[in-house]
Motif scaffolding. Structure first.
Motif, PDB file in Angstrom:
ATOM      1  N   ARG A   1      -3.284   6.790 -13.703  1.00  0.00           N
ATOM      2  CA  ARG A   1      -3.630   7.393 -12.374  1.00  0.00           C
ATOM      3  C   ARG A   1      -4.593   6.381 -11.640  1.00  0.00           C
ATOM      4  O   ARG A   1      -4.234   5.892 -10.506  1.00  0.00           O
ATOM      5  CB  ARG A   1      -4.180   8.563 -12.363  1.00  0.00           C
ATOM      6  CG  ARG A   1      -4.556   9.240 -11.131  1.00  0.00           C
ATOM      7  CD  ARG A   1      -5.254  10.698 -11.255  1.00  0.00           C
ATOM      8  NE  ARG A   1      -5.177  11.224 -12.779  1.00  0.00           N
ATOM      9  CZ  ARG A   1      -6.117  11.811 -13.338  1.00  0.00           C
ATOM     10  NH1 ARG A   1      -7.305  11.918 -12.709  1.00  0.00           N
ATOM     11  NH2 ARG A   1      -6.077  12.223 -14.602  1.00  0.00           N
ATOM     12  N   TYR A   2      -5.348   5.697 -12.248  1.00  0.00           N
ATOM     13  CA  TYR A   2      -6.270   4.896 -11.812  1.00  0.00           C
ATOM     14  C   TYR A   2      -5.499   3.420 -11.337  1.00  0.00           C
ATOM     15  O   TYR A   2      -5.785   2.792 -10.358  1.00  0.00           O
ATOM     16  CB  TYR A   2      -7.544   4.116 -12.493  1.00  0.00           C
ATOM     17  CG  TYR A   2      -8.423   5.555 -12.819  1.00  0.00           C
ATOM     18  CD1 TYR A   2      -8.950   6.301 -11.846  1.00  0.00           C
ATOM     19  CD2 TYR A   2      -8.805   5.938 -13.966  1.00  0.00           C
ATOM     20  CE1 TYR A   2      -9.612   7.332 -11.802  1.00  0.00           C
ATOM     21  CE2 TYR A   2      -9.660   7.055 -14.238  1.00  0.00           C
ATOM     22  CZ  TYR A   2      -9.964   7.853 -13.144  1.00  0.00           C
ATOM     23  OH  TYR A   2     -10.935   8.985 -13.401  1.00  0.00           O
ATOM     24  N   ALA A   3      -4.606   3.036 -12.234  1.00  0.00           N
ATOM     25  CA  ALA A   3      -3.945   2.010 -11.837  1.00  0.00           C
ATOM     26  C   ALA A   3      -2.860   2.020 -10.902  1.00  0.00           C
ATOM     27  O   ALA A   3      -2.539   1.174 -10.165  1.00  0.00           O
ATOM     28  CB  ALA A   3      -3.209   1.725 -13.309  1.00  0.00           C
ATOM     29  N   ALA A   4      -2.257   3.285 -10.710  1.00  0.00           N
ATOM     30  CA  ALA A   4      -1.420   3.538  -9.667  1.00  0.00           C
ATOM     31  C   ALA A   4      -2.085   3.284  -8.205  1.00  0.00           C
ATOM     32  O   ALA A   4      -1.295   2.960  -7.279  1.00  0.00           O
ATOM     33  CB  ALA A   4      -0.721   4.904 -10.018  1.00  0.00           C
TER      34      ALA A   4
ATOM     35  N   LEU B   1       0.750  -1.274   0.093  1.00  0.00           N
ATOM     36  CA  LEU B   1      -0.131   0.130   0.016  1.00  0.00           C
ATOM     37  C   LEU B   1       0.859   1.217   0.093  1.00  0.00           C
ATOM     38  O   LEU B   1       0.533   2.441  -0.526  1.00  0.00           O
ATOM     39  CB  LEU B   1      -0.997  -0.097   1.129  1.00  0.00           C
ATOM     40  CG  LEU B   1      -2.157  -1.054   1.264  1.00  0.00           C
ATOM     41  CD1 LEU B   1      -3.014  -1.117   2.448  1.00  0.00           C
ATOM     42  CD2 LEU B   1      -3.000  -1.030  -0.025  1.00  0.00           C
ATOM     43  N   LEU B   2       2.120   1.065   0.515  1.00  0.00           N
ATOM     44  CA  LEU B   2       2.836   2.192   0.386  1.00  0.00           C
ATOM     45  C   LEU B   2       3.474   2.592  -1.104  1.00  0.00           C
ATOM     46  O   LEU B   2       3.922   3.780  -1.535  1.00  0.00           O
ATOM     47  CB  LEU B   2       3.986   2.016   1.446  1.00  0.00           C
ATOM     48  CG  LEU B   2       3.989   2.622   2.672  1.00  0.00           C
ATOM     49  CD1 LEU B   2       5.084   2.304   3.813  1.00  0.00           C
ATOM     50  CD2 LEU B   2       3.523   4.343   3.126  1.00  0.00           C
ATOM     51  N   MET B   3       3.309   1.575  -1.714  1.00  0.00           N
ATOM     52  CA  MET B   3       3.792   1.785  -3.204  1.00  0.00           C
ATOM     53  C   MET B   3       2.810   2.629  -4.006  1.00  0.00           C
ATOM     54  O   MET B   3       3.183   2.998  -4.903  1.00  0.00           O
ATOM     55  CB  MET B   3       3.934   0.414  -3.743  1.00  0.00           C
ATOM     56  CG  MET B   3       5.055  -0.325  -3.468  1.00  0.00           C
ATOM     57  SD  MET B   3       6.547   0.603  -3.924  1.00  0.00           S
ATOM     58  CE  MET B   3       7.687  -0.154  -2.724  1.00  0.00           C
ATOM     59  N   VAL B   4       1.571   3.141  -3.247  1.00  0.00           N
ATOM     60  CA  VAL B   4       0.667   3.960  -4.325  1.00  0.00           C
ATOM     61  C   VAL B   4       1.388   5.377  -4.270  1.00  0.00           C
ATOM     62  O   VAL B   4       1.176   5.948  -5.459  1.00  0.00           O
ATOM     63  CB  VAL B   4      -0.624   4.003  -3.256  1.00  0.00           C
ATOM     64  CG1 VAL B   4      -1.511   5.291  -3.912  1.00  0.00           C
ATOM     65  CG2 VAL B   4      -1.524   2.632  -3.113  1.00  0.00           C
TER      66      VAL B   4
ATOM     67  N   ARG C   1       1.643   7.123  -7.724  1.00  0.00           N
ATOM     68  CA  ARG C   1       1.119   8.416  -8.083  1.00  0.00           C
ATOM     69  C   ARG C   1       1.932   9.373  -8.739  1.00  0.00           C
ATOM     70  O   ARG C   1       1.699   9.871  -9.723  1.00  0.00           O
ATOM     71  CB  ARG C   1       0.292   8.622  -6.999  1.00  0.00           C
ATOM     72  CG  ARG C   1      -0.923   7.555  -6.703  1.00  0.00           C
ATOM     73  CD  ARG C   1      -1.867   8.327  -5.924  1.00  0.00           C
ATOM     74  NE  ARG C   1      -2.293   9.699  -6.161  1.00  0.00           N
ATOM     75  CZ  ARG C   1      -2.832  10.683  -5.159  1.00  0.00           C
ATOM     76  NH1 ARG C   1      -2.628  10.444  -4.154  1.00  0.00           N
ATOM     77  NH2 ARG C   1      -3.241  11.727  -5.637  1.00  0.00           N
ATOM     78  N   TYR C   2       3.158   9.351  -8.164  1.00  0.00           N
ATOM     79  CA  TYR C   2       4.158  10.288  -8.465  1.00  0.00           C
ATOM     80  C   TYR C   2       4.471  10.385  -9.823  1.00  0.00           C
ATOM     81  O   TYR C   2       4.776  11.005 -10.813  1.00  0.00           O
ATOM     82  CB  TYR C   2       5.353  10.441  -7.668  1.00  0.00           C
ATOM     83  CG  TYR C   2       6.570  11.265  -7.905  1.00  0.00           C
ATOM     84  CD1 TYR C   2       6.601  12.548  -7.302  1.00  0.00           C
ATOM     85  CD2 TYR C   2       7.646  10.678  -8.412  1.00  0.00           C
ATOM     86  CE1 TYR C   2       7.599  13.453  -7.547  1.00  0.00           C
ATOM     87  CE2 TYR C   2       8.589  11.499  -8.721  1.00  0.00           C
ATOM     88  CZ  TYR C   2       8.744  12.784  -8.273  1.00  0.00           C
ATOM     89  OH  TYR C   2       9.719  13.649  -8.412  1.00  0.00           O
ATOM     90  N   LEU C   3       4.859   9.183 -10.264  1.00  0.00           N
ATOM     91  CA  LEU C   3       5.378   8.490 -11.465  1.00  0.00           C
ATOM     92  C   LEU C   3       4.212   8.832 -12.571  1.00  0.00           C
ATOM     93  O   LEU C   3       4.321   9.368 -13.670  1.00  0.00           O
ATOM     94  CB  LEU C   3       5.738   7.151 -11.572  1.00  0.00           C
ATOM     95  CG  LEU C   3       7.046   6.799 -10.974  1.00  0.00           C
ATOM     96  CD1 LEU C   3       7.537   5.467 -10.651  1.00  0.00           C
ATOM     97  CD2 LEU C   3       8.158   8.054 -11.388  1.00  0.00           C
ATOM     98  N   GLY C   4       2.967   8.595 -12.184  1.00  0.00           N
ATOM     99  CA  GLY C   4       1.892   8.710 -13.143  1.00  0.00           C
ATOM    100  C   GLY C   4       1.680  10.248 -13.415  1.00  0.00           C
ATOM    101  O   GLY C   4       1.441  10.360 -14.584  1.00  0.00           O
TER     102      GLY C   4
END
Length: 133
Positions: free
Chosen positions: A118-121, A93-96, A100-103
């Motif tokens: 964005r939704y996949a992130a 969950l911390l990988m969100v 999101r930053y990369l997205g």
């Protein structure tokens, strides 16, 4: 041009927090998986020959079902295993945050941005965290 420079400044300000979240998430996921693996290594394995041993000795059934050993192992180590899965889920969950930053960075740099990233992130790590155990 000013908009691109402003975006680079925003990304630069967030870089340390996002990097820390990525490292912590990776360490938590890895640590949880190592814990689960170490606990699982203690489990006694029942092979085909051990399962068929009563039949080789002329018995209709074993005195103790060979699957009972596996069930007793799970009951004995249930809290440790659940703890390992919870630690791994927090790491996922911390990988969100880094995703999101990369997205967001990809969305602003792309000629034809798509909201799917964005939704996949968000959805990818959440779904993985839910269905990991």
């Amino acid at each position: 041009m000013a908009d691109a420079e402003r975006q680079l400044q925003v990304e630069g300000a967030q870089r340390a927090r996002v990097g820390a979240a990525a490292v912590l998430g990776g360490l938590l996921f890895f640590g949880g998986q190592v814990l689960i693996t170490l606990i699982g290594a203690k489990e006694k394995s029942i092979g085909i020959l051990q399962g068929l041993a009563p039949a080789f000795n002329g018995q209709a059934a074993a005195h103790v079902d060979p699957r009972t050993v596996h069930e007793q192992f799970l009951v004995h180590y249930q809290w440790s295993l659940m703890g390992g899965f919870v630690i791994s889920c927090f790491g996922v969950l911390l990988m969100v945050f880094p995703l999101r930053y990369l997205g967001a960075a990809e969305e602003l740099r792309s000629a034809a941005p798509s909201p799917i990233g964005r939704y996949a992130a968000i959805g990818g790590p959440v779904m993985y965290g839910i269905f990991l155990p």
